[in-house]
Design a protein around this motif. Sequence first.
Motif, PDB file in Angstrom:
ATOM      1  N   HIS A 281       0.838  -1.214  -0.054  1.00 27.14           N
ATOM      2  CA  HIS A 281      -0.211  -0.018   0.078  1.00 27.14           C
ATOM      3  C   HIS A 281       0.872   1.343   0.054  1.00 27.14           C
ATOM      4  CE1 HIS A 281       1.062   0.544   4.241  1.00 27.14           C
ATOM      5  NE2 HIS A 281       0.595  -0.707   4.343  1.00 27.14           N
ATOM      6  N   ASP A 282       0.106   2.383  -0.125  1.00 23.96           N
ATOM      7  CA  ASP A 282       1.024   3.642  -0.097  1.00 23.96           C
ATOM      8  C   ASP A 282       0.653   4.304   1.164  1.00 23.96           C
ATOM      9  OD1 ASP A 282      -1.595   4.948  -0.149  1.00 23.96           O
ATOM     10  OD2 ASP A 282      -1.403   5.643  -2.198  1.00 23.96           O
TER      11      ASP A 282
ATOM     12  N   TYR B  47      -3.603   3.193   0.906  1.00 20.87           N
ATOM     13  CA  TYR B  47      -4.421   2.659  -0.140  1.00 20.87           C
ATOM     14  C   TYR B  47      -3.725   1.622  -0.910  1.00 20.87           C
ATOM     15  CZ  TYR B  47      -6.735   2.968  -4.830  1.00 20.87           C
ATOM     16  OH  TYR B  47      -7.237   2.641  -6.022  1.00 20.87           O
ATOM     17  N   THR B  48      -4.473   0.457  -1.317  1.00 19.34           N
ATOM     18  CA  THR B  48      -3.601  -0.724  -2.013  1.00 19.34           C
ATOM     19  C   THR B  48      -4.370  -0.526  -3.552  1.00 19.34           C
ATOM     20  OG1 THR B  48      -3.659  -2.053  -0.051  1.00 19.34           O
ATOM     21  CG2 THR B  48      -3.550  -3.009  -2.236  1.00 19.34           C
ATOM     22  N   ASN B  49      -3.546  -0.387  -4.486  1.00 19.85           N
ATOM     23  CA  ASN B  49      -4.039  -0.328  -5.903  1.00 19.85           C
ATOM     24  C   ASN B  49      -4.380  -1.868  -6.229  1.00 19.85           C
ATOM     25  OD1 ASN B  49      -4.291  -0.463  -8.905  1.00 19.85           O
ATOM     26  ND2 ASN B  49      -2.752   1.222  -8.853  1.00 19.85           N
TER      27      ASN B  49
ATOM     28  N   LYS C 159      -4.837  -3.238  -8.686  1.00 19.91           N
ATOM     29  CA  LYS C 159      -3.920  -3.632  -9.991  1.00 19.91           C
ATOM     30  C   LYS C 159      -2.760  -4.758  -9.208  1.00 19.91           C
ATOM     31  CE  LYS C 159      -4.655  -0.758 -13.677  1.00 19.91           C
ATOM     32  NZ  LYS C 159      -4.122   0.299 -14.560  1.00 19.91           N
ATOM     33  N   ASN C 160      -2.294  -4.003  -8.010  1.00 17.83           N
ATOM     34  CA  ASN C 160      -1.187  -4.692  -7.290  1.00 17.83           C
ATOM     35  C   ASN C 160      -1.729  -6.219  -6.763  1.00 17.83           C
ATOM     36  OD1 ASN C 160       0.330  -2.653  -8.011  1.00 17.83           O
ATOM     37  ND2 ASN C 160       0.084  -1.680  -6.061  1.00 17.83           N
TER      38      ASN C 160
ATOM     39  N   GLN D 118     -11.296   1.953   2.307  1.00 14.34           N
ATOM     40  CA  GLN D 118     -11.019   1.575   0.772  1.00 14.34           C
ATOM     41  C   GLN D 118     -11.995   0.177   0.553  1.00 14.34           C
ATOM     42  OE1 GLN D 118      -7.301   0.623  -0.560  1.00 14.34           O
ATOM     43  NE2 GLN D 118      -8.094   0.027  -2.653  1.00 14.34           N
TER      44      GLN D 118
ATOM     45  N   TYR E 286     -13.351  -2.661  -2.021  1.00 10.93           N
ATOM     46  CA  TYR E 286     -13.028  -3.430  -3.258  1.00 10.93           C
ATOM     47  C   TYR E 286     -14.193  -3.991  -4.032  1.00 10.93           C
ATOM     48  CZ  TYR E 286      -8.401  -3.540  -0.808  1.00 10.93           C
ATOM     49  OH  TYR E 286      -7.275  -3.409  -0.441  1.00 10.93           O
TER      50      TYR E 286
ATOM     51  N   GLU F 252     -15.014   3.213  -4.773  1.00 10.49           N
ATOM     52  CA  GLU F 252     -14.111   2.719  -3.870  1.00 10.49           C
ATOM     53  C   GLU F 252     -14.214   3.392  -2.384  1.00 10.49           C
ATOM     54  OE1 GLU F 252      -9.699   1.670  -5.236  1.00 10.49           O
ATOM     55  OE2 GLU F 252     -10.214   3.741  -5.580  1.00 10.49           O
TER      56      GLU F 252
END
Length: 371
Positions: free
Chosen positions: A120-121, A125-127, A129-130, A153, A155, A309
């Motif tokens: 995550h950043d 936040y977890t993209n 796509k990752n 967030q 999904y 989201e």
Amino acid sequence: MSDWTNLSFANVATTSPAAHNASLAWSDALARGGAAEFDGEAEKNGMLPLRQATSRLLSCGVEDVCVGSSATELLCSIAWAVWPEEGSNVVSTRSSFPSTVYPWSRVAEASGAEIRLAEHDSNLYTNPKNILELIDESTSVVTLSHIEFSNGQRYDIEKFAKAAHSVGAILVIDATQSMGMFPIDATSCGADVIVSSGYKWLRGTYGAAVGYISPSIRSNLKPGLVGFRSHADIWDLRADRMDLPEDASKFEYTTIHFGAALGLAAAVEEICEIGIEEVWKHDLILAEAVVNGANHLGLGVVSPMSAEERSAIVSLRLPDGISSEVVAKRLQEEYSILVTSRSGFLRVSPHIDNSIEQVNSLISALEEILN
């Protein structure tokens, strides 16, 4: 009743009065008459009202729903039942609530499976796509918190169900931070397993949780946790055999706090009567008011704001040098307002019991504290 303003349903709900009364009625009956007022037949069917209410909320069959004492308990039994094999992998996120991942980590220690966690950043936040990039032909399980506890967030369950199923994996969803706040159609979303604790957005109390087990995987699963209730006829008390029920109740293995389960059933029925779409609409209005108030104060909003989201959890980044723990404590002690400090953020999570006026009171209190 107290004068607390609870804007922290992602932490602990102020229990629905209907749930509280139902739980008290059960406890009073037990204290008054023991088995005379809660006999074997009542115990056998003690989880059925909650299964029925949850099936209505999730638009699935009663046979697809089971009851446990906690979401963690259900996840542990499911993880041992699935048993990801050596050479396979389990995909999740590093920002997940620990109980979403721990059961799979424990089973993986024994089976030799690999645990893969998407990074995550700085806003946690977890993209998506990752996460998807970690799924491959060796993936056996994708397990996600439907809504992340730290920043709210959310999904897309359908997207991850398709990704998991494309490689023969199953999707397990911990909906503790979404069930009761966000609409979930269990039969169409594609998830194979959905679990939720009852003491947050469902507005029950501690000691009861619910699970959805898809018919597509149910017949092949043998619960990791078993007990006298595991036999199809619970009062046929013989130790020389165990014939599991064919429906999701095979994951109900022992006695629980039936008062908590009956109370949670009443709370879920309340949500169904209001309409989960109406609940979601109301909660989003309150969340938007929190965001607008935070912007007015110059605070950073770390929660995703896109329609795809976002959730009713709004996490705020306070100015440098100001502790979210200290601010949360002051809000409680000086203003009787409940929010939560999580992962260095101030987390606000209003629900159907709250109003715009209460959100405005929070913003006013924050302005006084920060000034």
